[in-house]
Design a protein around this motif. Structure first.
Motif, short mmCIF file in Angstrom:
data_model
loop_
_atom_site.label_atom_id
_atom_site.label_comp_id
_atom_site.label_asym_id
_atom_site.label_seq_id
_atom_site.Cartn_x
_atom_site.Cartn_y
_atom_site.Cartn_z
N THR A 1 0.78 -1.18 0.10
CA THR A 1 0.04 0.27 0.33
C THR A 1 0.93 1.29 0.13
OG1 THR A 1 0.25 0.05 2.28
CG2 THR A 1 -1.61 -1.77 1.00
N PRO A 2 0.47 2.34 -0.54
CA PRO A 2 1.35 3.79 0.07
C PRO A 2 2.07 3.68 0.36
CG PRO A 2 -0.51 3.75 -1.48
CD PRO A 2 -1.14 2.53 -1.33
N ILE A 3 2.58 4.04 0.51
CA ILE A 3 3.38 4.97 1.87
C ILE A 3 2.73 5.90 2.20
CG2 ILE A 3 6.00 3.97 2.05
CD1 ILE A 3 6.98 6.57 1.08
N ASP A 4 2.87 7.26 3.15
CA ASP A 4 2.67 7.88 4.16
C ASP A 4 2.82 9.35 2.78
OD1 ASP A 4 2.65 7.08 6.72
OD2 ASP A 4 4.13 7.73 7.45
N GLY A 5 1.99 10.19 2.82
CA GLY A 5 2.00 11.14 1.85
C GLY A 5 1.15 11.06 -0.08
N TYR A 6 1.04 9.53 -0.04
CA TYR A 6 0.96 9.11 -1.31
C TYR A 6 -0.69 8.62 -1.77
CZ TYR A 6 5.13 9.44 -3.75
OH TYR A 6 6.34 9.95 -4.39
N SER A 7 -1.05 8.36 -2.57
CA SER A 7 -1.82 7.98 -2.88
C SER A 7 -2.31 6.97 -4.24
CB SER A 7 -3.71 8.57 -2.35
OG SER A 7 -3.68 9.58 -3.96
N ALA A 8 -2.73 5.99 -4.60
CA ALA A 8 -2.88 5.03 -5.59
C ALA A 8 -4.10 5.42 -6.37
CB ALA A 8 -2.41 3.84 -5.33
N ARG A 9 -4.01 5.79 -7.92
CA ARG A 9 -4.58 5.69 -8.52
C ARG A 9 -3.89 4.65 -10.50
NH1 ARG A 9 -6.30 8.58 -5.41
NH2 ARG A 9 -7.41 10.57 -5.13
N VAL A 10 -5.66 4.09 -10.67
CA VAL A 10 -5.64 3.48 -12.36
C VAL A 10 -5.94 4.27 -13.57
CG1 VAL A 10 -4.47 0.86 -10.94
CG2 VAL A 10 -6.95 1.92 -11.32
N ARG A 11 -4.97 4.69 -13.88
CA ARG A 11 -5.37 5.01 -15.79
C ARG A 11 -6.00 4.41 -15.70
NH1 ARG A 11 -2.60 6.95 -19.99
NH2 ARG A 11 -3.33 8.94 -20.75
N THR A 12 -7.27 4.20 -16.88
CA THR A 12 -7.89 3.26 -17.83
C THR A 12 -8.55 4.18 -18.73
OG1 THR A 12 -10.19 3.84 -16.58
CG2 THR A 12 -8.55 1.82 -15.90
N ALA A 13 -8.95 3.68 -19.52
CA ALA A 13 -9.81 4.20 -21.12
C ALA A 13 -10.69 5.35 -20.53
CB ALA A 13 -10.70 3.55 -22.11
N ASP A 14 -11.73 5.26 -18.97
CA ASP A 14 -12.22 6.17 -18.55
C ASP A 14 -12.26 7.40 -17.48
OD1 ASP A 14 -14.51 4.54 -20.07
OD2 ASP A 14 -14.61 3.41 -18.27
N GLY A 15 -10.57 7.07 -17.16
CA GLY A 15 -9.95 8.64 -16.41
C GLY A 15 -9.53 7.27 -16.11
N CYS A 16 -9.24 8.37 -13.99
CA CYS A 16 -8.70 7.25 -13.21
C CYS A 16 -9.44 6.68 -11.79
CB CYS A 16 -7.40 8.66 -12.17
SG CYS A 16 -6.32 8.45 -13.30
N ALA A 17 -8.93 5.99 -11.40
CA ALA A 17 -9.83 5.36 -11.41
C ALA A 17 -8.59 4.82 -9.16
CB ALA A 17 -10.32 4.00 -11.34
N THR A 18 -9.61 4.33 -8.47
CA THR A 18 -9.25 4.17 -7.33
C THR A 18 -9.35 2.52 -7.21
OG1 THR A 18 -11.41 4.09 -6.21
CG2 THR A 18 -9.66 6.15 -5.55
N SER A 19 -9.67 1.80 -7.82
CA SER A 19 -9.38 0.77 -7.69
C SER A 19 -9.65 0.18 -10.02
CB SER A 19 -10.46 -0.32 -7.10
OG SER A 19 -11.90 -0.01 -7.14
N GLY A 20 -9.06 -1.79 -9.61
CA GLY A 20 -9.24 -2.07 -11.02
C GLY A 20 -7.79 -2.54 -11.61
N THR A 21 -7.77 -2.38 -12.55
CA THR A 21 -6.37 -2.66 -13.80
C THR A 21 -6.20 -1.74 -15.13
OG1 THR A 21 -6.98 -4.87 -12.93
CG2 THR A 21 -5.74 -4.35 -14.90
N GLY A 22 -4.84 -1.04 -14.65
CA GLY A 22 -4.36 -0.18 -15.67
C GLY A 22 -3.25 0.34 -15.45
N GLU A 23 -2.97 1.58 -15.99
CA GLU A 23 -1.63 2.38 -15.95
C GLU A 23 -1.53 2.61 -13.92
OE1 GLU A 23 1.56 5.36 -17.56
OE2 GLU A 23 -0.50 4.86 -17.97
N LEU A 24 -0.54 2.49 -13.41
CA LEU A 24 -0.91 3.04 -12.22
C LEU A 24 -0.16 4.98 -12.05
CD1 LEU A 24 -0.70 3.12 -8.79
CD2 LEU A 24 2.09 2.79 -9.47
N VAL A 25 -0.80 4.99 -11.61
CA VAL A 25 -0.69 6.95 -11.38
C VAL A 25 0.21 7.46 -9.81
CG1 VAL A 25 -1.41 8.86 -11.56
CG2 VAL A 25 -2.08 7.42 -13.27
N LEU A 26 1.10 7.97 -9.71
CA LEU A 26 1.27 8.13 -8.29
C LEU A 26 0.77 9.74 -8.03
CD1 LEU A 26 4.93 7.20 -7.96
CD2 LEU A 26 3.43 5.55 -7.98
N VAL A 27 -0.08 9.65 -6.71
CA VAL A 27 -0.67 10.85 -5.89
C VAL A 27 -0.26 11.37 -5.06
CG1 VAL A 27 -2.87 12.49 -6.34
CG2 VAL A 27 -2.30 10.23 -7.66
N GLY A 28 0.69 12.56 -5.23
CA GLY A 28 1.49 12.73 -3.78
C GLY A 28 2.29 13.94 -3.70
#
Length: 881
Positions: A298-325
């Motif tokens: 799971t992301p460490i302090d100060g980060y959250s994770a998103r996956v980039r799909t054809a429909d945009g960024c989501a907080t679950s699912g399968t796709g390209e990992l996007v780091l946010v923080g």
């Protein structure tokens, strides 16, 4: 808190506590504080503002200078000091440094770039006050990027989060010894340094003579151990077992972790799996593994994770990992890149990694682009392709075929040997192609793109036939072997003498098969009698006859030694003498020791492990208290001659390396030699009985020790057990030889002992595939409780004559295994088809190679059923069903 302020605070707050050690030298926090502050002031006098590039590797002095640059408020940019001059020039041109500080023995190659280069001795002896921090805390060249290198600029925002999170997750506290493994040019080195110092730990730099760094690290770990080590899995795989046993916590990073490496590590250490691109302040997520999983946590302090799909960024699912923080880097030097973006108003970075985000955990699946990792370095295949096209002044295509990097080209004016030499001159090792494929023209698809599938087919056909030894370039073979063992090797040195293991040999075979063909390499290995030298392989590949079997020479050597053994004699010990146990750190020996603890009898443990480590692991494994070991004495094999000369009771010898691929000659200098030493010690110290746990694979009949009997045994490990039996039988007191089948009965916390058990892997993979291989014989098994009972009973047998016993409590045939899995006969396939299915399912190549040998064996001949224990069912439950 900015980077320099963070270092000022932590270095100045811990006084005489140890901050850095290397060999016999230790620097306290106070001393490191004073030294780095003075050096930072000198740097600030030489460079009021701007970037300092530091070129240095694996020495305490280079590390101290790195800390000084980090404290100075200048932008710290490390670079690999061993880059080819052209690559170094490209990197420095991009960085525009105000100063290049060269902490290497030879600065000539760096000076050739034309930039301002000084060694520490050449810095003016002037001091300036430290100024305001710059926006960029440090910059790192993306590891192994090709063409024009990318330089990642990282700000101060994520550094304190990194230190806080890793301190907590890794369990670092004052006094924790943290190995400084990573090259200074990798951002992992920043985490090693900054997190350790922020937590009050001790940085440990192994002594290094400029040779193989991995070998230096392995030697240090074997001799001294370490509390925390961060390594790529491929580097961990090159360490020997003694080095691995010295690691309390291992953090895997830089490459995807395989199940084989996890299971090996879990046998010795606490295991964490960390993930983070350079563009994310070193570390994004961490997982602590108690069972194998593809999760990177799971992301460490100060980060959250998103996956980039054809429909945009989501907080679950399968796709390209996007780091946010806040820890997302500032960007690349001198260029804009759409990978750096914003999500919900926060800095974000599109990683190019394909993941599944499930229940807050990140599961790594692969890359979404053409970037790959080799030797811990990231390579952009497209960028490398462009660079090589310019270098060759012709069309070039770079692709992966399995794990082999292939360069397809049309440069017919360059002989392969000349081209390979040229590539080694201009490319770092991780970018040098394994296979050079010369073609008349690059094949293309209908869309006009390079047809990489067609090139893969050509690459697999390219190797010269095995009957043409000229087709096997000695330097190619030598390079493959050197990569596997982590250091150079000459043509006639055995890989085992160079520090290799059976897994190393399997990896070499797999890599050579990709180059020269699976059948050709297998035929060559069949001629090598379980040993490997580069020259021996070349000869065998070229059609040379199989060398003479080692059995004749080994039998003659052992027979002569037995005749001259002259075992010491002494009166037998009185009843109640200490019972001596070997192999207590292993599966069976550990159970023997645990059975004996608490009985009130004195115990001597002879071991190759550090006693405190063995006790710690045994307590965790069996739930013992420290006081349970009050009556236990520990001896190393080297200490046997210095042991008390009386007072030994029975000896239970379980310590023997289980290695079916190690040549017989190597067993003689390993486990057989330690057995011989133990036999001599038992004779000299009056032991009244000697119990040896042998192997059922040595045969169902206890034949006399003859050359014919030795030759009739199928593999070197079983032959070595037979030889060890001969040494034990030389004693003039009761000797019990107990030959055990495959021993199971593992509790869940003992699952790591199954990491190299071939039959266990057959069960694991068969369950995943839903099919079983057709076995030609029976599988002989027994339960650890019954084996331990037999060993202890033999040790307590007093003066009655010794026995020769088979410990095979049950055999399983194919029908019994089918019933265990609930499979019908249609789900049973030929071994070759089963291995193909396992390979297609992503099974580790080393496991498959070992299984290939195991499935070729005839198996046990006679059915046995002396127990109703559901041994295979228990095994399946332990490994997960």
């Amino acid at each position: 808190m900015g980077l320099s302020a963070l270092l000022d605070h932590h270095l100045g707050a811990r006084g005489d506590q140890p901050a850095l050690e290397s060999g016999a030298r230790t620097w306290s926090y106070a001393e490191l504080d004073t030294t780095t502050a003075e050096r930072a002031a000198r740097l600030r006098a030489a460079v009021p503002r701007g970037r300092v590039v530091l070129a240095g590797e694996h020495t305490p002095d280079a590390l101290i200078w790195a800390i000084a640059v980090l404290r100075s408020g200048l932008t710290y940019t490390p670079v690999n000091a061993n880059l080819p001059t052209d690559r170094m020039r490209e990197a420095l041109d991009l960085a525009h440094p105000a100063l290049v500080l060269c902490c290497t023995a030879d600065a000539a190659a760096v000076r050739a770039t034309g930039h301002r280069v000084l060694t520490p001795d050449e810095l003016p002896d002037e001091h300036a006050p430290l100024g305001d921090r710059q926006e960029i805390a440090y910059s790192i060249f993306t590891s192994g990027s090709s063409g024009l290198p990318k330089l990642v600029n990282v700000g101060h925002r994520g550094i304190e989060n990194l230190c806080t999170a890793q301190t907590r997750l890794f369990g670092i506290e004052p006094g924790t010894r943290v190995l400084q493994f990573s090259s200074l040019s990798f951002d992992a080195s920043l985490a090693e340094v900054l997190v350790t110092l922020a937590a009050g730990g001790t940085l440990v730099v192994p002594e290094w003579d400029g040779g193989s760094w991995v070998q230096a690290v392995g030697a240090h770990l074997a001799a001294h151990g370490c509390d925390l080590v961060t390594l790529p899995p491929s580097v961990y795989a090159r360490l020997d077992d003694t080095a691995k046993q010295g690691i309390r916590t291992v953090v895997f990073a830089g490459e995807a972790l395989s199940e084989v490496e996890y299971r090996t590590a879990a046998k010795h250490s606490r295991v964490l799996n960390a993930y983070g691109p350079t563009e994310g302040t070193v570390c994004f997520s961490v997982a602590e593994l108690t069972r194998f999983s593809t999760t990177v946590g799971t992301p460490i302090d100060g980060y959250s994770a998103r996956v980039r799909t054809a429909d945009g960024c989501a907080t679950s699912g399968t796709g390209e990992l996007v780091l946010v923080g806040a820890g997302v880097a500032l960007g690349y030097e001198g260029r804009d890149d759409p990978a750096f973006t914003e999500v919900d108003g926060q800095p974000a970075y599109r990683t190019g990694d394909h993941v599944e985000l499930r229940d807050g955990e990140v599961h790594y699946l692969g890359r979404v682009d053409d970037q790959v990792k080799r030797l811990g370095h990231r390579i952009g295949l497209g960028e490398l392709e462009g660079r090589l096209s310019r270098l060759l002044d012709t069309r070039a295509v770079v692709l992966l075929d399995g794990s082999s990097l292939v360069l397809a080209h049309t440069a017919d004016h360059l002989p392969e040997t000349e081209l390979r030499a040229r590539l080694r001159e201009v490319l770092p090792p991780w970018e040098v192609p394994d296979t050079l494929l010369l073609v008349d023209a690059i094949p293309v698809t209908e869309s006009g793109k390079a047809d990489k599938d067609a090139l893969r087919v050509l690459a697999r056909r390219a190797p010269a036939p095995a009957t043409d030894p000229a087709g096997a370039d000695p330097e190619v073979v030598r390079g493959i072997v050197a990569a596997a063992i982590g250091g150079d090797i000459d043509l006639t040195t055995s890989v085992f003498d160079a520090g290799g293991t059976s897994f190393t040999l399997v990896q070499i075979q797999v890599d050579l098969a990709e180059r020269f063909g699976e059948d050709e390499v297998q035929d060559a290995f069949d001629k090598l009698n379980y040993d490997f030298t580069v020259q021996g392989f070349l000869d065998a590949l070229g059609g040379a006859a199989a060398p003479v079997s080692p059995v004749h020479a080994v039998f003659a050597q052992v027979s002569e030694d037995l005749a001259d053994l002259a075992l010491p004699t002494s009166d037998l010990a009185r009843a109640g003498g200490a019972i001596t146990v070997t192999g207590a750190g292993g599966f069976i020996g550990g159970h023997v020791l645990d059975r004996l603890l608490g009985t009130g009898r004195p115990i001597t443990v002879v071991t190759t492990s550090r006693p405190e480590r063995l006790v710690e692991r045994h307590r965790a494994r069996f739930g013992k208290r420290e006081g349970d070991f009050d009556g236990v004495a520990f001896l190393g094999y080297a200490d046997l001659d210095r042991a008390p000369e009386s007072g030994w009771g029975p000896v239970v010898h379980c310590g023997f390396e289980v290695n079916h691929l190690l040549p017989l000659e190597r067993h003689l200098t390993g486990s057989v030699a330690t057995t011989r030493a133990l036999v001599r010690a038992a004779a000299a110290r009056g032991s009244d009985r000697f119990v040896f746990l042998s192997a059922a694979s040595a045969g169902a009949e206890f034949a006399p020790f003859t050359e014919e009997s030795l030759a009739a045994i199928g593999d070197p490990y079983s032959q070595a057990k037979f030889v060890a039996e001969a040494y034990a039988s030389a004693l003039d007191r009761p000797v019990d030889l107990l030959r055990a089948g495959l021993v199971y009965g593992h509790a869940p916390q003992e699952e790591a002992f199954l990491d190299r058990d071939v039959f266990t892997w057959l069960l694991r993979l068969s369950r995943r595939l839903g099919v079983l291989p057709r076995l030609s014989g029976l599988v002989p098994v027994c339960h650890v409780d019954d084996v331990v009972s037999a060993l202890v009973a033999a040790a307590d047998a007093g003066t009655v004559p010794g026995v020769r016993s088979l410990l095979v409590h049950r055999t399983y045939d194919l029908d019994a295994l089918r019933a265990e899995f609930g499979l019908d006969d249609a789900r049973v396939v030929e071994p070759g088809d089963w291995l193909d299915a396992a390979a297609g399912g992503g099974a580790d190549s080393r496991v498959l190679a070992a299984l290939r040998l195991w499935l070729a064996d005839d198996g046990w001949a006679e059915p046995v059923a002396t127990t109703d224990r559901q041994i295979i069912r228990e095994l399946r439950q332990t490994i997960g069903d």
